[in-house]
Design a protein around this motif. Sequence first.
Motif: not given
Lengths: 135, 158
Positions: B119-136
């Motif tokens: 879950w730590d890794r899921v949190h990190t991975l999804t957080a990084e994905v959101t950083l790309g998607l939120v501005p888009v």
Amino acid sequence: VRFLRQVAAVLAVVTVVVLIGLAWHHFAPGSFGDQGGPGPHRFVRGQAATAVHRGVKVTPGVELNRGGPSGVPPIQLGDLLEPVNLAVLWNTAWIEAAVIAAVVIVDAGFRKRRRARRGRKPPLRDGASCSTPQR
Amino acid sequence: VPVVSPSVPARTRLDFWFDAVILVGYTVAYSYGFTGVVIHEWLGIALGIALLLHITLHWDWVVRTTRRLLRPRGPDKLIWLVNLALLFAMTLCVASGILISRVALPELRISLPLDDPFWDRVHTLTAEVTLGLVPVHVALRWRWIAGVGRRTFARRLR
């Protein structure tokens, strides 16, 4: 009533996504491998960082708060304005701004091209008043 | 008291300001090194609730656009796909964040006997994905944002 129905629909969708996450954990827990540590634990001064992963460089002057018995340091609002912490916020804001700017430029370019294509009419023959074939 | 343009409907104004607050909240919450763990976790939970409300407020758009997806030239296909990806990433990010919580959950007297790095890794991975998607996600609506912003601030500055 309509709003509540919409909330229920949203909750259902979110539940499905969470269930997909749980299924992922259940069926492929090793999909990330064993490399890399969790979370961006490397930046913080005086607050969140309680440990630094091997190989991560700590900027000179950065102190790590080891916290109390629970390992969680107390909130120190003054620390938020420390340059080393503010830099993290600016970094996030810069990434967002850069992506937004890139998408806006690309989108504006696409729209401009589409408008130009629509505005370009097929060449008219002499005397023809429209592009449809005349009988 | 600032005068708000009557030409901007109340619902549009609500969307504009609420979305702006969510964006700022997300930016701060993502900056874990800025907030520290306590603010990060509480802000993350608040964002989760705000996102539920955000999707609910735009549920009509979700239904309408999903119905139109099968049309050959649906105008919002790209936005729909980005939003779907963002829904997955953000939901998993908040859910995994709750599962690995060290402060907020114990404070609420909830204890999850989880000690799983997954879950730590899921949190990190999804957080990084959101950083790309939120501005888009934001940028794909830049014309709406610019339009509403111009109308709102133009009247306020008068």
